[in-house]
Design an enzyme around this catalytic site. Structure first.
Site, PDB file in Angstrom:
ATOM      1  CG  ASP A 128      -1.953  -1.098   1.208  1.00  0.00           C
ATOM      2  OD1 ASP A 128      -2.238  -1.616   0.111  1.00  0.00           O
ATOM      3  OD2 ASP A 128      -2.457  -1.463   2.284  1.00  0.00           O
ATOM      4  CG  HIS A 217      -7.951   3.798 -24.798  1.00  0.00           C
ATOM      5  ND1 HIS A 217      -7.023   3.854 -25.817  1.00  0.00           N
ATOM      6  CD2 HIS A 217      -7.374   4.406 -23.734  1.00  0.00           C
ATOM      7  CE1 HIS A 217      -5.933   4.436 -25.365  1.00  0.00           C
ATOM      8  NE2 HIS A 217      -6.116   4.787 -24.098  1.00  0.00           N
TER       9      HIS A 217
HETATM   10  O1  F6P Z   1      -2.713  -3.924   3.167  1.00  0.00           O
HETATM   11  C1  F6P Z   1      -2.645  -4.682   2.012  1.00  0.00           C
HETATM   12  C2  F6P Z   1      -4.017  -4.942   1.444  1.00  0.00           C
HETATM   13  O2  F6P Z   1      -3.861  -5.705   0.276  1.00  0.00           O
HETATM   14  C3  F6P Z   1      -4.855  -3.684   1.142  1.00  0.00           C
HETATM   15  O3  F6P Z   1      -4.463  -3.068  -0.047  1.00  0.00           O
HETATM   16  C4  F6P Z   1      -6.230  -4.270   1.110  1.00  0.00           C
HETATM   17  O4  F6P Z   1      -7.185  -3.287   1.432  1.00  0.00           O
HETATM   18  C5  F6P Z   1      -6.176  -5.341   2.169  1.00  0.00           C
HETATM   19  O5  F6P Z   1      -4.815  -5.660   2.357  1.00  0.00           O
HETATM   20  C6  F6P Z   1      -6.928  -6.600   1.823  1.00  0.00           C
HETATM   21  O6  F6P Z   1      -6.873  -7.444   2.918  1.00  0.00           O
HETATM   22  P1  F6P Z   1      -7.218  -9.000   2.888  1.00  0.00           P
HETATM   23  O7  F6P Z   1      -6.122  -9.708   2.140  1.00  0.00           O
HETATM   24  O8  F6P Z   1      -7.254  -9.390   4.317  1.00  0.00           O
HETATM   25  O9  F6P Z   1      -8.514  -9.143   2.161  1.00  0.00           O
END
Ligand code: F6P
Length: 320
Positions: A128, A217
């Protein structure tokens, strides 16, 4: 001086975590320390799922996505009684310090353990890029690469069919993946928590791109948790000359072989974590600022406000 350390990965996995585990293990072993892998994050620590790591055990993993140690989220780690069980497991094995690779939730656990006498160092492992004490987190570059690859492909098919592709990317309320991808892919529109999501305005811009700019597009990149992209794609079909299609990239963004940048970043950060522990330092997290590896007290790091991405947004706007 510290003799036995542990390493764990916690929270959502990120490409490059294995490179960090390898770096921590090899640097520590080469410095005369013993190293233990704690499996499945704090959950494994509480359950005592802890095994020694050798140089060979971390061989052939620098190029692998995911984490060989497994990862988990354990909200219960906030409870002192749960943490006491974890500390007991570490004491039983003579483990005095831990490197925690994860996001800000993992950092909170690392600080709490440090307060209980187990020195911990946090490494920023998340796609993130939402940890404000570092310019880049381990995994961000690889996830970006995955997004760019996917969007490049979507552009091909979108052009053939005069479509608008709405692409939802991860980021957990941090718009970095979206804005970086927007610039790298030459997207037409990017929506993040910083820009907001103004539906009417976006539809208007899409009509202009179709009618005035005669675009074949359009690519709209949207950070997750902002809107229902499937519904929005239907509105695009109804209200503009483009036919709308939505793609939620989802967990594909979390996998894959880490890029060279992520591997090197993870290795540099892993080295720093071991050096800090060898100096008897805990309660710090490692980051990169202006290409220098730094460390910041975790408590301070968790309170640093997110830097504005206005300059990147402006650049994006000037490139459309
Ligand atoms: O923090 C990493 C992340 O992939 C975020 O981008 C996303 O919101 C979240 O984790 C998803 O979490 P999980 O894998 O628990 O669904």
């Amino acid at each position: 001086m510290v003799k036995r350390i542990g390493v764990l990965t916690s929270g959502g996995d990120a490409p490059g975590m294995n490179a960090a585990i390898r770096a921590v293990t090899r640097v520590a072993l080469n410095s005369g320390l013993e190293v233990f892998g704690v499996y499945n994050g704090y959950k494994g620590m509480v359950e005592g799922y802890i095994e020694p790591l050798t140089k060979a055990a971390v061989g052939d993993i620098i190029d692998r996505g995911g984490t060989i140690l497994g990862s988990a989220r354990l909200p219960e780690f906030k409870d002192e009684s749960v943490r006491l069980k974890a500390v007991e497991q570490l004491h039983k094995r003579g483990i005095e310090a831990i490197v925690v690779i994860g996001g800000d939730g993992s950092y909170r656990g690392a600080q709490a353990l440090t307060d209980m006498g187990i020195n911990c160092i946090g490494l920023p492992g998340t796609i993130d890029n939402d940890i404000t004490s570092t310019d880049y987190t381990i995994g961000f570059d690889t996830a970006l690469m995955t997004i760019v690859d996917a969007v490049d492909k979507l552009r091909d098919t979108s052009s053939s069919h005069h479509r608008c592709s709405v692409v939802e990317v991860m980021g957990n309320r941090c718009g970095d993946l979206a804005i970086w991808a927007g610039i790298a892919c030459g997207a037409e529109i990017v929506c993040t928590s910083e820009t907001g999501f103004e539906e009417t305005e976006i539809l208007e811009r899409l009509r202009d791109l179709d009618v005035i700019r005669k675009k074949r597009h359009a690519i709209v990149i949207i950070s997750e948790k902002m809107t229902d992209v499937h519904q929005f794609a239907r509105k695009i079909s109804l209200n503009t000359g483009f036919s709308g299609r939505a793609t939620v990239l989802g967990h594909v963004q979390r996998g894959g072989s880490p890029t060279p940048s992520d591997r090197v970043l993870a290795s540099r950060m892993g080295e720093k974590a071991v050096d800090l522990l060898m100096q008897g330092i805990g309660g710090q997290c490692v980051g990169i600022k202006d290409n220098r590896i730094i460390s910041t007290p975790i408590e301070e790091a968790l309170n640093i406000p997110r830097a504005s991405r206005k300059q990147l947004q402006n650049l994006f706007d000037r490139l459309v």
